[in-house]
Design a protein around this motif. Structure first.
Motif, PDB file in Angstrom:
ATOM      1  N   GLY B 145      -9.946  10.065  34.129  1.00  0.00           N
ATOM      2  CA  GLY B 145      -9.201   9.125  33.298  1.00  0.00           C
ATOM      3  C   GLY B 145      -7.959   8.535  33.940  1.00  0.00           C
ATOM      4  N   LEU B 146      -7.430   9.212  34.944  1.00  0.00           N
ATOM      5  CA  LEU B 146      -6.227   8.693  35.596  1.00  0.00           C
ATOM      6  C   LEU B 146      -6.509   7.418  36.367  1.00  0.00           C
ATOM      7  N   ILE B 147      -7.691   7.340  36.947  1.00  0.00           N
ATOM      8  CA  ILE B 147      -7.977   6.204  37.816  1.00  0.00           C
ATOM      9  C   ILE B 147      -9.175   5.390  37.337  1.00  0.00           C
ATOM     10  N   GLN B 148      -9.945   5.974  36.407  1.00  0.00           N
ATOM     11  CA  GLN B 148     -11.167   5.288  36.001  1.00  0.00           C
ATOM     12  C   GLN B 148     -11.228   5.072  34.501  1.00  0.00           C
ATOM     13  N   ARG B 149     -12.069   4.120  34.116  1.00  0.00           N
ATOM     14  CA  ARG B 149     -12.353   3.908  32.696  1.00  0.00           C
ATOM     15  C   ARG B 149     -13.868   3.938  32.556  1.00  0.00           C
ATOM     16  N   TRP B 150     -14.350   4.218  31.359  1.00  0.00           N
ATOM     17  CA  TRP B 150     -15.790   4.266  31.196  1.00  0.00           C
ATOM     18  C   TRP B 150     -16.218   3.751  29.839  1.00  0.00           C
ATOM     19  N   THR B 151     -17.485   3.364  29.778  1.00  0.00           N
ATOM     20  CA  THR B 151     -18.098   2.901  28.549  1.00  0.00           C
ATOM     21  C   THR B 151     -19.285   3.810  28.289  1.00  0.00           C
ATOM     22  N   ILE B 152     -19.392   4.297  27.058  1.00  0.00           N
ATOM     23  CA  ILE B 152     -20.540   5.124  26.699  1.00  0.00           C
ATOM     24  C   ILE B 152     -21.342   4.376  25.642  1.00  0.00           C
ATOM     25  N   ILE B 153     -22.622   4.178  25.904  1.00  0.00           N
ATOM     26  CA  ILE B 153     -23.456   3.456  24.937  1.00  0.00           C
ATOM     27  C   ILE B 153     -24.738   4.256  24.681  1.00  0.00           C
ATOM     28  N   ALA B 154     -24.983   4.547  23.406  1.00  0.00           N
ATOM     29  CA  ALA B 154     -26.238   5.220  23.059  1.00  0.00           C
ATOM     30  C   ALA B 154     -27.362   4.190  23.096  1.00  0.00           C
ATOM     31  N   GLU B 155     -28.559   4.657  23.326  1.00  0.00           N
ATOM     32  CA  GLU B 155     -29.714   3.779  23.483  1.00  0.00           C
ATOM     33  C   GLU B 155     -29.832   2.803  22.312  1.00  0.00           C
ATOM     34  N   ALA B 156     -29.639   3.334  21.094  1.00  0.00           N
ATOM     35  CA  ALA B 156     -29.825   2.525  19.888  1.00  0.00           C
ATOM     36  C   ALA B 156     -28.835   1.364  19.799  1.00  0.00           C
ATOM     37  N   ASP B 157     -27.653   1.548  20.410  1.00  0.00           N
ATOM     38  CA  ASP B 157     -26.615   0.520  20.314  1.00  0.00           C
ATOM     39  C   ASP B 157     -26.624  -0.445  21.500  1.00  0.00           C
ATOM     40  N   PHE B 158     -27.570  -0.295  22.391  1.00  0.00           N
ATOM     41  CA  PHE B 158     -27.545  -1.075  23.633  1.00  0.00           C
ATOM     42  C   PHE B 158     -28.117  -2.470  23.426  1.00  0.00           C
ATOM     43  N   ASP B 159     -27.394  -3.451  23.895  1.00  0.00           N
ATOM     44  CA  ASP B 159     -27.822  -4.839  23.805  1.00  0.00           C
ATOM     45  C   ASP B 159     -28.762  -5.122  24.982  1.00  0.00           C
ATOM     46  N   ARG B 160     -30.044  -5.094  24.704  1.00  0.00           N
ATOM     47  CA  ARG B 160     -31.046  -5.214  25.781  1.00  0.00           C
ATOM     48  C   ARG B 160     -31.034  -6.590  26.451  1.00  0.00           C
ATOM     49  N   LYS B 161     -30.473  -7.562  25.761  1.00  0.00           N
ATOM     50  CA  LYS B 161     -30.461  -8.903  26.340  1.00  0.00           C
ATOM     51  C   LYS B 161     -29.284  -9.107  27.295  1.00  0.00           C
ATOM     52  N   ASN B 162     -28.115  -8.702  26.834  1.00  0.00           N
ATOM     53  CA  ASN B 162     -26.914  -8.973  27.630  1.00  0.00           C
ATOM     54  C   ASN B 162     -26.380  -7.762  28.377  1.00  0.00           C
ATOM     55  N   GLY B 163     -26.804  -6.575  27.974  1.00  0.00           N
ATOM     56  CA  GLY B 163     -26.344  -5.372  28.660  1.00  0.00           C
ATOM     57  C   GLY B 163     -24.896  -5.029  28.346  1.00  0.00           C
ATOM     58  N   VAL B 164     -24.279  -4.334  29.274  1.00  0.00           N
ATOM     59  CA  VAL B 164     -22.875  -3.935  29.107  1.00  0.00           C
ATOM     60  C   VAL B 164     -22.012  -5.185  29.245  1.00  0.00           C
ATOM     61  N   PRO B 165     -21.093  -5.411  28.301  1.00  0.00           N
ATOM     62  CA  PRO B 165     -20.251  -6.611  28.398  1.00  0.00           C
ATOM     63  C   PRO B 165     -19.438  -6.639  29.689  1.00  0.00           C
ATOM     64  N   ILE B 166     -19.207  -7.843  30.200  1.00  0.00           N
ATOM     65  CA  ILE B 166     -18.443  -7.992  31.448  1.00  0.00           C
ATOM     66  C   ILE B 166     -16.962  -7.692  31.196  1.00  0.00           C
TER      67      ILE B 166
END
Lengths: 275, 993
Positions: B145-166
């Motif tokens: 957490g000091l140097i990195q950030r992360w996104t956690i997405i469960a399969e059900a919530d994943f936008d299959r068209k656009n993916g992880v937002p930029i």
């Protein structure tokens, strides 16, 4: 250019083994051995065509940040030569067309493969093979045994049965784009060095003798002319008895290290065929 | 606009990285997953055409044989949870930097200053896991957490068209550069608040000295001329805090200490550094007279000794403990590439020839709950090892020697020692290579990386214990390739005579490097606004003290400045002219033409008041334990071999390239199967000469629990013992001391400060005594004095630890000796005498005791032994030689046997002891200065002749039968173990790390 064998070692942007590679070339008898920073080539002050033997040394070009030697290959393919319309890649093609020799070791091998210089089946310089992460996902330094293919066109391994050398890499697993490529490599005896059992009797897929899981145990690859050659293990790291990890206990080791043979073959070939 | 390129592996291609992550998640967190796949993500924030982005994705970013890519759409296939980890804004992103360069080659167009490429990794996890488990994996393993950030997405919530937002982690700062004036005419409490809140780490006395300086009318008048008002600027206060920090000024080592020895004696020591360390070297050099081989000691970034007529040897060892506690990978990576700059920036510059590393960790299998902010020791282990791996391997410097010491108190702060040696021409352009001097009028050139907020307050932060407010910006990530390019350039610049002096930008950044170099001329004038920045929005004080990595400061004569900059440009290295060295007597910085610091050099470098400490030694009446001798000595020996401090570290050693440069003639792993533990490394740095460099070390923190005097003596002896074991010349060896202490300043938070200070005094006394007795000069060293953890009521202090590194010469590498038994029939000898010295031994520790009888070193007999050993080595009389350390004779016998692949039959009744000892004491005592050697029978007479009159025991023979057989004191078989079983016990514990 008289009757001198002229070798060049390209340095810069993360090469690490240029000095010992140059030393191996000298020991093997090359009269002129120059370590040249890539900026000298890109400025047009040094020309590849003035040499017979191009060495692409080990290291971590651009940190291998985009995959081993990927960014390095991109540079060699696209970098223009200053104040000219030419690219370094064209000079390299000309060098190859002139029948001269290239040896890539470790990162230099990765560079050749990713530029399409190996295996270059049918003289086609598009990429059909790659070197990727070792099966265990880690960098490792260890000594391996290599069995040479006596039927290979490779000029560097002429007269060689087997040799022991260190590998020092995290991305040394050879992968090809399909069965046909592998079949061609095998049929044409281009997989000239294979990780083998300690008695050089047979290639192996067993870790750690095969340190990375390379297909068909391939450690070194040449093209059909036998003049372009790359390998993951480091021949420049075994040019003297005291490089061997067990020199303090194996009393009958010859003074000269096995890795030197590859350089001697190259120099002999140049003297016989290119001068 | 921003583009998102995802690169993944084609169907059927093995994801070795994913497999490794899966394995490590199980080992670190105990979470079992079915599968982990990985995807590389490049977020490109630049003005490019769709075709150009496509070409980049296809070309340098992906490998056509094994990878596929997608632009602005997701690649992710089946998964249960997706975790994407990227860097926080401003954190060094090496892959991003390379990506940007690759695109520039492709398009032939440079990026604009605010354009960039940012990388992240997407992990696709398959398996049973809930939100908490996913968060644990993200925060506890994949990211920091000091140097990195992360996104956690469960399969059900994943936008299959656009993916992880930029997301573009660009540093956006609207801050205008501003210089604040700080009013120091305030109460003492307020002064301390200024120090604390600014992470200045200045004490009240120091703040008051600064207050007095600011109020001095003469100073005020001088400053008014430059347009400054009465208060100090924030830039000035920061400059003072950096220069006066414990890290840079070594206030504790320079303190005046009132020492009571616990037996009624007392004395006042004016600086342990001057008295014992500088004093030892001074007296050793005087005693050596014409044979003195020291060239430059204590004054430069590293020490320099003579190698031969043409070359000099440079060595430095540093610690990088505090950053490694917060971000083990970045901290250790920065540690190794940072220490690389020290020898490189010594004298006129030197070429690096090898690295060493020694780590002190808590057990990776630590099972107790950890206090807040501490990372699990296993994570620290893995991160540090990987950091040094990347730093060392990518820099092309072989890592040839090291060790790992375990003690659970290192959970409070891990110790990460990194050392680098280099070779410099004895003469450069007619001048000694180890001498440099900036001249008045020389340009101040900053070379290498750019300045960002990274590493701000590193020097002051490491001068404090780890606490809740420890700043995240203190963490940096090294960039070995930028540094490598810079080194390639600087060596050429050196050989062309383009500069007069060079130094490293480490702790304290430009403030320290320019400030120290300017002592040569007596002042400087530097324009902070000219410094190249990674991003805009930095305050002038931040530019001055940032510890952004991969930078050197170089003094270039005006006449060479143009050539210097042109060469740099051609080699893709940034070099910037920041100002000029002067003789004004002032530390003068400007921003946009306005003066922001104007401090007398004298005040800055000599103004810090001397610290006063009290040290009181107590004799803590320890007792020897009453323990019964174990019944099963085979099992006891196996248990000892499997102790973390004794067991094989092969899994770590193999991850370091230990033979690049083709000079490593004695490698860290030796023996019939290349897996025995070498005592020291030998390097042949010049391919046309058989002269060699030998490097080794000693470290014995357990002994500090009884007496730091003997801890220090044993560390010195262990370093030298390892060094001579392989053939190093005992009369041509220098030492480096690296002290890592817990805070020895008495306070409410450190009620036992006086005792800890006495421990420090005693260690220093031993350092003086034994360096003199062995004739070993100290050439450099470092101290790190605040290795404590304190949050709430929990305080963890490390055991006082000194790493004693040694470097020296062997005239002919072909005389080198390794530790493995070589052939059946050879004779087994023990050199030295065995005493009842099990205090703080591995054996007692295994049984849960401390004891009292800590090993003491008899330097006179040891020195005679080591010289005789050199004689025997020169005459090729030794088949093998191995030092006795942790675990004593029992462990040394086992290691010699299994490394050689032979059995050994020995008789304990032959072991020379100074009194009658029990069998367990004979086997496991850690008495110093002992070595186990094997000798060919035909060399028996010649060998014994050399050691005539010394403590020498012929214990038995090397045997074909692969059994270690030890006859006990009653003539019975005490140990009878197959060497494969012993080796297995020794290899098993850390094999999978």
């Amino acid at each position: 250019m008289s009757k001198q064998v002229r070798a060049i070692v390209i340095a810069g942007n993360g090469t690490n083994c240029e000095r010992e590679t140059a030393h191996a070339c000298r020991l093997a008898g090359a009269e002129v051995v120059d370590i040249v920073h890539i900026s000298e080539l890109l400025n047009g002050r040094v020309l590849l065509q003035d040499y017979h033997f191009l060495n692409l040394a080990g290291g971590f070009l651009d940190g291998d940040d985009l995959g081993s030697a990927k960014a390095g290959a991109n540079r060699l393919l696209h970098a223009p030569i200053k104040e000219s319309n030419e690219h370094l890649s064209e000079h390299l093609r000309k060098f190859i067309a002139d029948g001269k020799l290239i040896m890539g070791v470790c990162n230099g091998f990765q560079l050749m493969v990713k530029m399409g210089l190996l295996p270059a089946l049918g003289g086609d310089f598009t990429q059909h093979a790659t070197l990727t992460f070792n099966d265990n996902g880690r960098f490792e330094d260890r000594w391996v045994y290599l069995k040479a293919d006596p039927d290979s066109p490779c000029i560097f391994t002429r007269g060689l049965e087997g040799m022991t050398l260190p590998v020092r890499h995290g991305e040394g697993k050879l992968v090809v784009d399909g069965e046909a490529t592998l079949a061609s490599i095998e049929e044409k005896h281009l997989g000239v060095l294979k990780y083998s059992l300690p008695d050089y009797s047979a290639p192996t897929q067993e870790y750690p003798l095969n340190p990375n899981g390379s297909i068909a145990a391939i450690a070194g690859l040449c093209d059909e002319t036998g003049r372009l050659f790359g390998l993951m293990p480091h021949p420049e790291a075994y040019v003297h008895r005291t490089h061997h990890p067990r020199w303090t206990r194996e009393e009958d080791l010859p003074e000269e290290g096995m890795g030197l043979w590859l350089y001697q073959n190259a120099v002999r070939f140049i003297r016989d065929e290119l001068l | 606009m921003a583009w998102r390129v995802e690169v993944g592996l084609k169907e059927g291609i093995r994801d070795a990285r994913g497999e490794r992550v899966k394995r490590e998640i199980r080992e670190h967190l105990g979470i079992e997953l079915d599968q982990v796949r990985t995807i590389d993500v490049y977020t490109i924030d630049a003005d490019l055409s769709p075709e150009e982005v496509e070409a980049a994705a296809q070309g340098p970013f992906s490998d056509p044989v094994i990878q596929c890519y997608a632009v602005n759409q997701p690649l992710a296939g089946q998964f249960d949870v997706l975790i994407e980890v990227g860097f926080r804004p401003g954190v060094t992103d090496n892959i991003g930097r390379t990506s940007r360069e690759a695109i520039q080659y492709l398009t032939g167009r440079p990026f604009a200053d605010d354009e960039g490429v940012y990388t992240s990794v997407q992990y696709l996890l398959t398996g049973q896991l809930d939100e908490t488990a996913a968060e644990r994996i993200a925060a506890g393993f994949l990211g920091n957490g000091l140097i990195q950030r992360w996104t956690i997405i469960a399969e059900a919530d994943f936008d299959r068209k656009n993916g992880v937002p930029i997301t573009v982690p660009k540093v956006v700062s609207t801050a205008e550069p501003k210089v604040r004036e700080i009013d120091l005419n305030v109460s003492d409490e307020e002064l301390m608040r200024i120090s604390r809140e600014g992470v200045l780490a200045l004490n009240l006395e120091e703040m008051k000295v600064i207050q007095t300086f600011a109020n001095d009318p003469k100073n005020q008048a001088e400053r008014a001329e430059k347009g400054l008002t009465a208060g100090l600027t924030d830039v000035e206060l920061e400059a003072l805090a950096q220069t006066w920090s414990e890290h840079c000024k070594h206030k504790i080592f320079s303190a005046r200490i009132d020492y009571e020895d616990g037996e009624g004696g007392s004395e006042t020591i004016d600086s342990v550094f001057k008295t014992f360390i500088v004093g030892a070297t001074r007296d050793v050099r005087a005693a050596k007279g014409k044979k003195d081989f020291c060239l430059s000691v204590f004054k430069d970034n590293a020490g320099v000794i003579r190698f031969n007529d043409d070359w000099s040897l440079v060595f430095k060892v540093e610690t990088h403990n505090s950053p490694s506690a917060l971000d083990p990978y970045g901290g250790a990576l920065t540690g190794i590439v940072g220490v690389n700059r020290d020898p490189f920036g010594t004298g006129m510059g030197a070429r690096l020839i090898f690295n060493t590393d020694v780590f002190c960790f808590a057990s990776p299998f630590y099972g107790e709950p950890l206090p807040p902010r501490l990372l699990h020791p296993r994570r620290i282990f893995e991160g540090v090892v990987e950091g040094v791996e990347h730093g060392g391997n990518k820099s092309g410097v072989p890592t040839v020697n090291g060790s790992i010491v375990f003690d659970d108190r290192f959970a409070g702060k891990p110790l990460v020692y990194c050392g680098t040696a280099a070779l410099m021409p004895a003469e450069i352009h007619g001048q000694p290579g180890h001498v440099k001097q900036a001249r008045v009028g020389d340009r101040i050139m900053m070379v290498g990386g750019r300045i960002g907020k990274d590493g701000i307050h590193g020097a002051t932060f490491s001068s404090e214990e780890l606490h809740e407010g420890s700043p995240a910006t203190a963490v940096q990530i090294g960039d070995p390739i930028t540094q490598k390019r810079m080194f390639d350039f600087l060596i050429i610049a050196r050989d062309r005579g383009l500069y007069n002096a060079i130094t490293d930008n480490g702790a304290g950044g430009l403030s320290s490097s320019v400030g120290e170099m300017a002592e040569d001329t007596g002042g400087f004038e530097m324009h902070l606004d000219r410094a190249p920045l990674k991003y805009s929005g930095l305050q002038p004080w931040e530019i001055l003290i940032s510890e952004a990595q991969e930078r050197m400061t170089v003094a270039v004569p005006e006449s060479k400045a143009e050539e210097f900059i042109a060469l740099a440009k051609e080699m893709d290295v940034e070099a910037t002219d920041l100002g000029v060295f002067t003789d004004s007597g002032h530390y003068h910085c400007l921003y946009d033409g306005k003066t922001v610091t104007y401090l007398p050099m004298e005040f800055l470098h000599k103004g810090v008041p001397q610290l006063k400490l009290k040290a009181r030694w107590e004799n803590r009446n320890y007792e020897e334990p009453e323990v019964n001798q174990p019944l099963d000595m085979d099992a006891t020996l196996r248990h000892l071999l499997g102790r973390l401090n004794i067991c094989s570290k092969e899994s770590v050693v193999r991850r370091y390239d230990h033979e690049v440069q083709a000079g490593t003639v004695l490698k860290p792993l030796v023996g019939v199967a290349n897996d025995g533990p070498a005592d020291a490394a030998m390097v042949r740095p010049l391919p046309d000469s058989f002269e060699g460099v030998v490097v080794a070390h000693g470290i014995t923190p357990r002994y500090s629990d009884i007496d730091t005097y003997h801890m220090m003596a044993c560390a010195i002896d262990e370093g030298l013992r390892n060094y001579v074991a392989v053939g190093g010349n005992i009369d041509h060896v220098a030492g480096l001391d690296n002290f890592c202490w817990c805070d020895p300043v008495q306070s409410d938070r450190t009620p036992d400060g006086e005792y800890k200070a006495a421990q420090l005094v005693r260690a220093n006394k031993a350092l003086y005594d034994y360096c003199l007795a062995f004739g070993v000069p100290l050439i450099s060293g470092k101290d790190s004095m605040k290795n404590d953890y304190q949050i709430g009521d929990t305080k963890i202090s490390i055991p006082p630890t000194v790493l004693f590194s040694v470097i020296g010469k062997i005239a002919d590498i072909r005389k080198g000796v390794t530790m493995d038994a070589k052939r059946s029939g050879d004779l087994v000898y023990l050199l030295g005498i065995t005493r009842n010295e099990l205090g703080a031994s591995e054996y007692y520790d295994m049984l849960g005791h401390l004891g009292k009888n800590v090993p003491a070193v008899d330097a006179a007999s040891a020195l005679q032994r080591y010289r005789s050993l050199n004689q025997a080595q020169k005459r090729d009389l030794l088949a093998s030689c191995h030092d006795l350390s942790d675990g004593g004779l029992g462990v040394a016998l086992a290691e010699t046997a299994f490394a050689g692949g032979f059995g050994m039959h020995v008789d304990l009744r032959k072991v020379k002891c100074d009194e009658v000892l029990r069998e367990d004491a004979v086997l496991f005592s850690e008495s110093a200065s002992r070595l186990l050697v094997t000798v060919k029978p035909e060399n028996k007479a010649a060998f014994e002749n050399i050691f005539a009159g010394q403590d020498l025991s012929l214990l038995g023979t090397v045997n074909e039968d692969r059994e270690l057989r030890i006859v006990g004191l009653g003539g019975e078989i005490l140990v009878r173990s197959h060497i494969d079983d012993l080796k297995e016990a020794w290899q098993a514990p850390l094999r999978e790390m």
